[in-house]
Design a protein around this motif. Sequence first.
Motif, PDB file in Angstrom:
ATOM      1  N   LYS A 217      27.840  13.452  24.803  1.00 25.03           N
ATOM      2  CA  LYS A 217      26.689  13.737  24.166  1.00 25.03           C
ATOM      3  C   LYS A 217      25.941  12.119  24.388  1.00 25.03           C
ATOM      4  O   LYS A 217      26.624  11.189  23.339  1.00 25.03           O
ATOM      5  CB  LYS A 217      26.334  14.373  22.889  1.00 25.03           C
ATOM      6  N   ARG A 218      24.530  11.550  24.118  1.00 23.13           N
ATOM      7  CA  ARG A 218      24.267  10.168  24.022  1.00 23.13           C
ATOM      8  C   ARG A 218      24.024  10.185  23.497  1.00 23.13           C
ATOM      9  O   ARG A 218      22.915  10.357  22.586  1.00 23.13           O
ATOM     10  CB  ARG A 218      22.693  10.326  24.974  1.00 23.13           C
ATOM     11  N   PRO A 219      24.337   9.222  21.945  1.00 18.46           N
ATOM     12  CA  PRO A 219      23.995   8.104  20.931  1.00 18.46           C
ATOM     13  C   PRO A 219      22.536   7.750  21.193  1.00 18.46           C
ATOM     14  O   PRO A 219      22.370   7.480  22.034  1.00 18.46           O
ATOM     15  CB  PRO A 219      25.146   7.612  20.117  1.00 18.46           C
ATOM     16  N   THR A 220      21.648   7.600  20.328  1.00 17.79           N
ATOM     17  CA  THR A 220      20.216   7.129  20.544  1.00 17.79           C
ATOM     18  C   THR A 220      20.440   5.773  20.094  1.00 17.79           C
ATOM     19  O   THR A 220      21.462   5.662  19.459  1.00 17.79           O
ATOM     20  CB  THR A 220      19.445   7.932  19.586  1.00 17.79           C
ATOM     21  N   VAL A 221      20.216   5.127  19.932  1.00 14.47           N
ATOM     22  CA  VAL A 221      20.297   3.512  19.695  1.00 14.47           C
ATOM     23  C   VAL A 221      20.012   3.442  18.337  1.00 14.47           C
ATOM     24  O   VAL A 221      20.574   2.719  17.842  1.00 14.47           O
ATOM     25  CB  VAL A 221      18.561   2.721  20.055  1.00 14.47           C
ATOM     26  N   GLU A 222      19.239   3.823  17.355  1.00 11.70           N
ATOM     27  CA  GLU A 222      18.746   4.496  16.374  1.00 11.70           C
ATOM     28  C   GLU A 222      20.440   4.678  15.706  1.00 11.70           C
ATOM     29  O   GLU A 222      21.082   4.311  14.206  1.00 11.70           O
ATOM     30  CB  GLU A 222      18.097   5.480  15.695  1.00 11.70           C
ATOM     31  N   GLN A 223      20.551   5.838  16.514  1.00 19.18           N
ATOM     32  CA  GLN A 223      22.484   6.234  15.973  1.00 19.18           C
ATOM     33  C   GLN A 223      23.629   4.922  15.573  1.00 19.18           C
ATOM     34  O   GLN A 223      23.959   5.100  15.143  1.00 19.18           O
ATOM     35  CB  GLN A 223      22.605   7.395  16.694  1.00 19.18           C
ATOM     36  N   ARG A 224      23.340   4.425  17.003  1.00 15.91           N
ATOM     37  CA  ARG A 224      23.872   3.250  17.501  1.00 15.91           C
ATOM     38  C   ARG A 224      24.387   2.473  16.411  1.00 15.91           C
ATOM     39  O   ARG A 224      25.503   1.631  15.842  1.00 15.91           O
ATOM     40  CB  ARG A 224      23.845   3.293  18.768  1.00 15.91           C
ATOM     41  N   LEU A 225      23.036   2.454  15.869  1.00 16.56           N
ATOM     42  CA  LEU A 225      22.823   0.810  14.747  1.00 16.56           C
ATOM     43  C   LEU A 225      23.197   1.385  13.523  1.00 16.56           C
ATOM     44  O   LEU A 225      23.751   0.623  12.252  1.00 16.56           O
ATOM     45  CB  LEU A 225      21.639   0.915  14.501  1.00 16.56           C
ATOM     46  N   TYR A 226      22.974   2.467  13.432  1.00 14.56           N
ATOM     47  CA  TYR A 226      23.759   3.535  12.115  1.00 14.56           C
ATOM     48  C   TYR A 226      25.019   3.014  11.571  1.00 14.56           C
ATOM     49  O   TYR A 226      26.096   3.253  10.778  1.00 14.56           O
ATOM     50  CB  TYR A 226      23.499   4.557  11.770  1.00 14.56           C
ATOM     51  N   TRP A 227      26.145   3.008  13.088  1.00 16.60           N
ATOM     52  CA  TRP A 227      27.384   2.781  12.962  1.00 16.60           C
ATOM     53  C   TRP A 227      27.947   1.225  12.720  1.00 16.60           C
ATOM     54  O   TRP A 227      28.857   1.291  11.651  1.00 16.60           O
ATOM     55  CB  TRP A 227      27.992   2.496  14.919  1.00 16.60           C
TER      56      TRP A 227
END
Lengths: 96, 458
Positions: A3-13
Motif C-alpha cells: 500500500k502506498r503511503p500518502t505524503v502526509e503519512q510519510r511526513l509523519y515518519w
Amino acid sequence: MSKRPTVEQRLYWNETRPDRVSHLDVRDPARCGPCDGRPCVRVCPAETYLWEAADGRLVIRFENCLECGACRIVCPHDNLDWRLPLGGRGICYRYG
Amino acid sequence: MERFDAIVVGAGPAGTTAALVLARSGLRVALLERGAYPGAKNLMGGVLYTEVLASLVPDFRERGAPLERYVARRGLSILSAGAETALSFQTGAWDAPPHNHGYTVLRARFDRWYAGLAEEAGAELVCGVGVDRLLADGDGTTCGVAVRMPADASPAEGELRAPVVILADGVNSVLAEAAGLRPKPRPGHVALGIKETLALPRETIEDRFGLAGDQGVAWTYVGEATGGRRGAGFLYTNRDTLSVGLVVYAADLADSDVAPAELLDRFKEHPAVAPRLRDAEPLEYGAHLVPEGGYDRVPPLARDGLLLAGDAAGLVGASPRPQGSNYAMASGELAARAVLEAREAGDFSAAALSRYRDLLAESFVLKQLEHHRDWPGFVERNPHVFASWPAALTALVEAALRQDGREPQQREAELWDLFQRRVGVLPLATTAVQLRNALRILGYGKTDRLVEYLARNW
Ligand SMILES: Cc1cc2nc3c(=O)[nH]c(=O)nc-3n(C[C@H](O)[C@H](O)[C@H](O)COP(=O)(O)OP(=O)(O)OC[C@H]3O[C@@H](n4cnc5c(N)ncnc54)[C@H](O)[C@@H]3O)c2cc1C
Ligand code: SF4
Ligand code: SF4
C-alpha cells in the motif's frame, strides 16, 4: 509495502520541529494564477503547495517543508520568498 | 560581538573539514550550523568515498566513524516497465581495507560524528544558529556574519567577526547568491533527490543480498526507475536499514504530471526492486538537491575575505557515477589551506585567496569536474538515453532470449527490425560519439580537445 503511503503519512515518519511562522511566502500572489503548470506544486516532494482554484491562490503548508529548495529553483517567475526556518527548527533528519 | 580568526558557515562535509584543518593549525574558528545538530538538514544516497577523510583522519574507523557497510558489490540495472537488464560487479579485492574507499553512510549520523572531531580539535561548533547575511566593511570586504539565534534566545540576533569567512552552506547557498558570487541555479542544472530510509533486520539484509559481515551493496537503476526522466534510482544497504530513492533533474520534474512521491512509489513497486524491499518498514522520508551543472557552472570561488566550498560552489562530480561528499571534504580542506597561507601573508584579499582555485585545480576536484565538463551537456542533449533506450534495450534482450522456435534468420531479422525502430543506427552512432567525448574515453585526445575548445569559444 504494497500500500502506498500518502505524503502526509510519510511526513509523519520524520522528526520535525516546526517554526512558528512560515519561512516560505509568495512575493506577488497575482502571478500564480496565470502561472503555466505551477511547477512549484508539481516539484515539491512534501506537498507543501496547494492551488486553491476557488480562491485563486496558492496555499503554503510550510510545516510540510523538507527544505530541499526545489520550488525556489523551478518557479519561473522568481516569485517565491524562500528562506530558512529559524535555527534548530524545521526538518531534523535522524538518518539522512 | 565575538571575534574569531575564521568563520565557517555550515557543518556538512565541506565546512567541518575546513574547520577541522583550521582548528588543528591553532586558529580560533567558529563552525556555525543552522540544524539542531550537524546532519539534521543533510541527506544523501549514499556512498561516502573516504580518501580525503583517510588523509585527514587516518584512524577514522578506530575512532568510531558511523560507517554502515563497505561497498562490496556495485550494480547497474536498466529498467523497462516490467523487465530488468543488469550488470553487477564484485571483487574480493574490495573486501580488504581500505575497501576501495567506499562506505554507505547515513548523513545525520556521520555529520554529527565528523563535526565532533572538529570540536575535539578546538573548533567552536554552534548549532541551531542560522547565518542571515554576511557582514562587509566599507570597501565590501567580508568581515563576519550576522546570525539569527535559536528560538527564545535573547538577543534574537548577533554578529560574529573574522577576517575571513568560508561559506559551506550547501546547494541552496542563498548567502553566495546574495553576495553576488553565483546566480540561482537553473532547473536544468540541479536534480532533486528524494529518499526513504527503511528498517530491515541485519540478517535479512545479509541473506537477501548475499552479504557477509560488513559487506554492502550499491545499486543504480536507470530508465523506468525515473519513468524515463533524466536521473536515476538508487538502493544502498546499510547495517540494518536500506536507503532507497531517486535523483531526477528538477527541469524534468517541473514538467511532470507525476508527483515525486508517486515516482518513488512506482520505482519501489517495480518487479525488479520490490522483492529487495519486501517487509522493510519505513523510518524516514527526505529530499535534497544535487548540483549537476559541472565545471562550466563553477562560480568565482573567492572574493575579499570570502571563500566558497562544497555544494555551495557546485563542486559535485557530475558524471555517470556522481559523488559530492568527498569533493566537499577536499574543497573544505583546500579552502582552509588557502586561508592559512593568506593568514601567513596577512592578506585576505581576493587576489591572495585566489590561491584556493589554484589548489583546487591541482587536486582531483577541478580535474575531475573539468574532465567530465561535457557530461551535463550530454545529458541535456540526449534525453532519449534515459527516456526510450532503456525500454528498447530490454525489448532487444527479451527478443534475443525468447524461446519460440523461430528460425535463426527470423530471430536476427526481428532483432534488427526492433533495433531500427526503437534505436536506429544514426542515433546510436551520434549518441555514442557524444558519449565518448563527454566521458573522454576511447582514445579521446588532443584533436578532440581542440575541436571542443573551438566549439565552446565560437
Ligand atoms: C539524494 C542524494 C544522493 C547523494 N549521493 C551521494 C553519494 O552517494 N556520494 C557522495 O559522495 N555524494 C552524494 N551526494 C552529494 C553530497 O550529499 C553533497 O555533495 C555533500 O553533502 C556536499 O557537502 P557540503 O558540506 O558542501 O554541503 P551540505 O552537506 O549540504 O552541508 C551544508 C550545511 O550548511 C548548513 N547551512 C546551510 N545554510 C546555512 C546557514 N545560513 N547558516 C548556518 N548553516 C547553514 C546546512 O544545514 C548543512 O549542514 C548526494 C546528494 C543527494 C541529494
Ligand atoms: S511556480 Fe512561482 S509563480 Fe508559479 S504558482 Fe508557484 S510560486 Fe506562483
Ligand atoms: S523547499 Fe522543497 S519541500 Fe520545501 S516547499 Fe520547496 S519544494 Fe517543497
